[in-house]
Structure formats: C-alpha cells, structure tokens
Write a protein that holds these residues in place. Structure first.
Motif, PDB file in Angstrom:
ATOM      1  N   LEU A 141      10.165  26.351 -29.821  1.00 50.99           N
ATOM      2  CA  LEU A 141      11.364  26.556 -29.127  1.00 50.99           C
ATOM      3  C   LEU A 141      11.693  27.559 -29.775  1.00 50.99           C
ATOM      4  O   LEU A 141      12.353  28.868 -29.394  1.00 50.99           O
ATOM      5  CB  LEU A 141      12.159  25.600 -28.884  1.00 50.99           C
ATOM      6  N   ALA A 142      11.787  27.527 -31.187  1.00 50.51           N
ATOM      7  CA  ALA A 142      12.301  28.733 -32.106  1.00 50.51           C
ATOM      8  C   ALA A 142      11.412  30.018 -31.905  1.00 50.51           C
ATOM      9  O   ALA A 142      11.997  31.121 -32.393  1.00 50.51           O
ATOM     10  CB  ALA A 142      12.354  28.401 -33.442  1.00 50.51           C
ATOM     11  N   GLY A 143      10.236  29.966 -31.364  1.00 52.45           N
ATOM     12  CA  GLY A 143       9.571  31.277 -31.298  1.00 52.45           C
ATOM     13  C   GLY A 143       9.623  31.838 -29.611  1.00 52.45           C
ATOM     14  O   GLY A 143       8.894  32.972 -29.511  1.00 52.45           O
ATOM     15  N   VAL A 144      10.282  31.017 -28.987  1.00 53.97           N
ATOM     16  CA  VAL A 144      10.278  31.734 -27.395  1.00 53.97           C
ATOM     17  C   VAL A 144      11.201  32.754 -27.568  1.00 53.97           C
ATOM     18  O   VAL A 144      12.273  32.702 -27.973  1.00 53.97           O
ATOM     19  CB  VAL A 144      10.778  30.571 -26.497  1.00 53.97           C
ATOM     20  N   ARG A 145      10.666  34.150 -26.831  1.00 56.89           N
ATOM     21  CA  ARG A 145      11.440  35.210 -26.629  1.00 56.89           C
ATOM     22  C   ARG A 145      11.728  35.641 -25.312  1.00 56.89           C
ATOM     23  O   ARG A 145      12.407  36.733 -25.024  1.00 56.89           O
ATOM     24  CB  ARG A 145      10.445  36.226 -27.471  1.00 56.89           C
ATOM     25  N   CYS A 146      11.319  34.663 -24.470  1.00 60.69           N
ATOM     26  CA  CYS A 146      11.609  35.166 -23.190  1.00 60.69           C
ATOM     27  C   CYS A 146      12.646  34.415 -22.328  1.00 60.69           C
ATOM     28  O   CYS A 146      13.151  33.486 -22.967  1.00 60.69           O
ATOM     29  CB  CYS A 146      10.421  34.993 -22.138  1.00 60.69           C
ATOM     30  N   PRO A 147      13.597  34.781 -21.028  1.00 60.00           N
ATOM     31  CA  PRO A 147      14.162  34.053 -20.590  1.00 60.00           C
ATOM     32  C   PRO A 147      13.827  32.798 -20.187  1.00 60.00           C
ATOM     33  O   PRO A 147      12.534  32.576 -19.673  1.00 60.00           O
ATOM     34  CB  PRO A 147      14.574  34.954 -19.086  1.00 60.00           C
ATOM     35  N   VAL A 148      14.599  31.776 -20.176  1.00 62.15           N
ATOM     36  CA  VAL A 148      14.266  30.309 -19.885  1.00 62.15           C
ATOM     37  C   VAL A 148      15.168  29.755 -18.730  1.00 62.15           C
ATOM     38  O   VAL A 148      16.400  29.992 -18.667  1.00 62.15           O
ATOM     39  CB  VAL A 148      14.534  29.387 -21.323  1.00 62.15           C
ATOM     40  N   LEU A 149      14.364  28.889 -17.982  1.00 63.49           N
ATOM     41  CA  LEU A 149      15.226  27.983 -16.986  1.00 63.49           C
ATOM     42  C   LEU A 149      14.472  26.805 -17.044  1.00 63.49           C
ATOM     43  O   LEU A 149      13.554  26.394 -17.002  1.00 63.49           O
ATOM     44  CB  LEU A 149      15.074  28.743 -15.533  1.00 63.49           C
ATOM     45  N   ALA A 150      15.714  25.613 -17.430  1.00 61.08           N
ATOM     46  CA  ALA A 150      15.238  24.329 -17.617  1.00 61.08           C
ATOM     47  C   ALA A 150      15.828  23.344 -16.557  1.00 61.08           C
ATOM     48  O   ALA A 150      16.944  23.391 -16.586  1.00 61.08           O
ATOM     49  CB  ALA A 150      15.667  23.790 -19.187  1.00 61.08           C
ATOM     50  N   VAL A 151      14.955  23.093 -15.723  1.00 59.70           N
ATOM     51  CA  VAL A 151      15.328  22.228 -14.542  1.00 59.70           C
ATOM     52  C   VAL A 151      15.309  20.842 -14.851  1.00 59.70           C
ATOM     53  O   VAL A 151      14.083  20.347 -15.218  1.00 59.70           O
ATOM     54  CB  VAL A 151      14.560  22.575 -13.214  1.00 59.70           C
ATOM     55  N   HIS A 152      16.279  20.070 -14.317  1.00 60.83           N
ATOM     56  CA  HIS A 152      16.042  18.490 -14.796  1.00 60.83           C
ATOM     57  C   HIS A 152      16.843  17.633 -13.423  1.00 60.83           C
ATOM     58  O   HIS A 152      18.028  18.345 -13.033  1.00 60.83           O
ATOM     59  CB  HIS A 152      16.686  18.117 -16.037  1.00 60.83           C
ATOM     60  N   GLY A 153      16.510  16.682 -13.274  1.00 58.28           N
ATOM     61  CA  GLY A 153      16.982  15.640 -12.365  1.00 58.28           C
ATOM     62  C   GLY A 153      17.822  14.708 -13.063  1.00 58.28           C
ATOM     63  O   GLY A 153      17.724  14.255 -14.077  1.00 58.28           O
ATOM     64  N   GLU A 154      19.240  14.758 -12.280  1.00 59.55           N
ATOM     65  CA  GLU A 154      20.183  13.585 -12.668  1.00 59.55           C
ATOM     66  C   GLU A 154      19.725  12.399 -13.296  1.00 59.55           C
ATOM     67  O   GLU A 154      20.020  11.866 -13.989  1.00 59.55           O
ATOM     68  CB  GLU A 154      21.345  14.011 -11.841  1.00 59.55           C
ATOM     69  N   LEU A 155      18.886  11.947 -12.308  1.00 61.22           N
ATOM     70  CA  LEU A 155      18.356  10.576 -12.481  1.00 61.22           C
ATOM     71  C   LEU A 155      16.888  10.460 -12.992  1.00 61.22           C
ATOM     72  O   LEU A 155      16.327   9.400 -12.700  1.00 61.22           O
ATOM     73  CB  LEU A 155      18.447   9.794 -10.912  1.00 61.22           C
ATOM     74  N   ASP A 156      16.486  11.221 -13.999  1.00 63.14           N
ATOM     75  CA  ASP A 156      15.084  11.288 -14.367  1.00 63.14           C
ATOM     76  C   ASP A 156      14.947  10.146 -15.217  1.00 63.14           C
ATOM     77  O   ASP A 156      15.710   9.880 -16.304  1.00 63.14           O
ATOM     78  CB  ASP A 156      14.836  12.629 -15.009  1.00 63.14           C
ATOM     79  N   GLU A 157      14.033   9.250 -14.624  1.00 68.43           N
ATOM     80  CA  GLU A 157      13.926   8.151 -15.519  1.00 68.43           C
ATOM     81  C   GLU A 157      13.059   8.301 -16.996  1.00 68.43           C
ATOM     82  O   GLU A 157      13.077   7.366 -17.672  1.00 68.43           O
ATOM     83  CB  GLU A 157      12.934   7.171 -14.674  1.00 68.43           C
TER      84      GLU A 157
END
Length: 272
Positions: free
Chosen positions: A199-215
């Motif tokens: 993650l420290a080396g990521v240089r591009c735009p990021v979208l992190a999608v997650h479900g509220e009820l993710d088990e």
C-alpha cells in the motif's frame, strides 16, 4: 447499448497454461482506455464472476480481462502448496506475464477478496502501468472476523453438495482449491500478513468497496486500503460478494470512479 464480444484463450506461462477471457465492447473508444484486469477470490475463477465482467464492460466501454489463477478453474493444476507470499507473487510475476501475452500496457487492477490484495500488490509493483486500483471485499490484514468466517465456511464445505458445486468450476482440482484457502489463512505462519508494505507503494487513485455485512472482514479493511489514497465505499446490507449481491450498484460505482481517469495515459491524482 454496446455489443460485447467474448474471447477465450489459453496462455503458456513457463511450464503451465492459464485460461483467460476478455470482454471487449464494440466501441471505437475502447482502445483509448486502459483495460480492467479482474483478480478472483480464494474459491473463484473466470466463470464465477458471472455477469459482472460483461456488465462492467458495457458500462465503462473498457476491455475486461479475467483469468483463472494456477490451480483454479480451467488453468493447469498447481504443482504444490501455496507459498506464504502467494499474494505478492501473483502481482510480481503472473500479472506482468499475463499482460504482456495479451498485449496489455496500462491497466486497471481490480480484485475481489484475496484478489483485492493481489490488485494492491500489482498496483505497487507496476506504478507506471497501473492507472487505478479497485478492491472489492478485500482483506488488508488477518482479522479475527476473517478467520471465523473461514472456519464457518470450512464446516459448510464439508457437505458433499457444496464440494460438488465447486467441482463444476474446478474439476479434480477442487480439493486443492479448498485446502489452499483454508490451510493458508488459518496457518499461524500467515497471521502477520498485511498489505501495508505494498500500500505504501501505490501511486494511483483507489476505490475500496466493501459490504456492510461482509462475513470475512470489517470496514477496517477498505478504510486502511483507501486511507490517503482514495475512497472507501461501504455498501449497506451487502455481504462478501457485491458483484453478485448488488451488481448494478457496484458497476455504477466503479464506472463513476473510472470516468475521472484521462484516456491519454496520464493519471488523475489519488482521491481525485
């Protein structure tokens, strides 16, 4: 409406063949945009993305490419056990070979669950080629909730009906697929795994999608992935598989995010 063409191919990477499929929109602008590379989860394969790649191709006008990792789906069997660095190795080794064989230069890395970790690794390893990073229900570290979800799934998978359903996609590799997932994640040697370093080396735009009820993980995962880099999007009422539970919502979110990218090869700023 764009027409979407599907193309299947077996690629020789070293001693093994991998299966890949492309969904290509019939749009003259398609070639101007970086394609989206899909990285599947621990029990997944090309077929288990279901209708999501075609829908995403139609919505974005981009070529979508998915492949079966070694040991999964229609790709060759894996020759042994997964190494503890299998997430990083996929981004360092397999992804660039796959892209080169398919004639892909710049790309969007998009992964589901552990495939999200692989997408993070890919973005960090290839900052000059990865235009944007999208994670779907990705894990950023080994959380108690993740391990408990795996233990529950382990009990459920012992039922012959569940194994038979997976065998429709993985054939005689099914037992290896299940064991590779469960034994790796529950191993004490894997307990310290995180995506913090890549993650420290990521240089591009990021979208992190997650479900509220993710088990398999709390909202801490997308928050860690997106922090200082982009947006964490929590989908209310959704579990671990947003691309099947809320395909239209997920596609709209990804298409909106990618609409901010310039077609010229320059990148927008992270979070822009």
């Amino acid at each position: 409406m764009r027409t979407i063409e599907e193309h299947d191919v077996f690629l020789q990477l070293g001693d093994h063949q991998l299966f890949a499929r492309s969904w290509i929109p019939s749009d003259p602008e398609t070639g101007r945009h970086a394609p989206i590379l899909l990285l599947h989860d621990s029990l997944g394969c090309v077929e288990l993305w279901r209708s999501f790649p075609e829908t995403l191709a139609a919505a974005t006008g981009r070529r979508i490419v998915a492949y079966d990792r070694l040991g999964f789906g229609r790709s060759d069997p894996h020759p042994g056990r997964l190494g503890l660095d299998f997430v990083g190795e996929e981004g360092r080794s397999t992804v660039p070979q796959l892209c080169d064989r398919l004639g892909i230069g710049d790309f969007i890395a998009c992964g589901h669950s552990v495939g999200g970790g692989m997408a993070v690794e890919t973005a960090a390893q290839w900052p000059g080629r990865c235009r944007a990073l999208v994670t779907i229900a990705a894990q950023a570290f080994v959380e108690d909730r993740t391990l408990e979800g795996i233990r529950v799934a382990q009990r459920d998978l012992e039922g012959p009906g569940n194994i038979a359903r997976l065998a429709r996609y993985h054939g005689d590799k099914t037992r290896w697929v299940i064991d590779a997932w469960i034994e790796t994640w529950l191993s004490p040697a894997f307990a310290s795994w995180t995506v913090d370093r890549p993650l420290a080396g990521v240089r591009c735009p990021v979208l992190a999608v997650h479900g509220e009820l993710d088990e398999y993980g709390s909202a801490r995962h997308p928050q860690r992935i997106a922090e200082g880099r982009g947006e964490a999007l929590i989908l209310p009422g959704i579990g671990h598989v947003p691309h099947r539970e809320a395909e239209d919502v997920l596609v709209e979110a990804i298409a909106g995010f990618l609409s901010l990218l310039l077609p010229s090869g320059e990148k927008v700023s992270a979070g822009g």
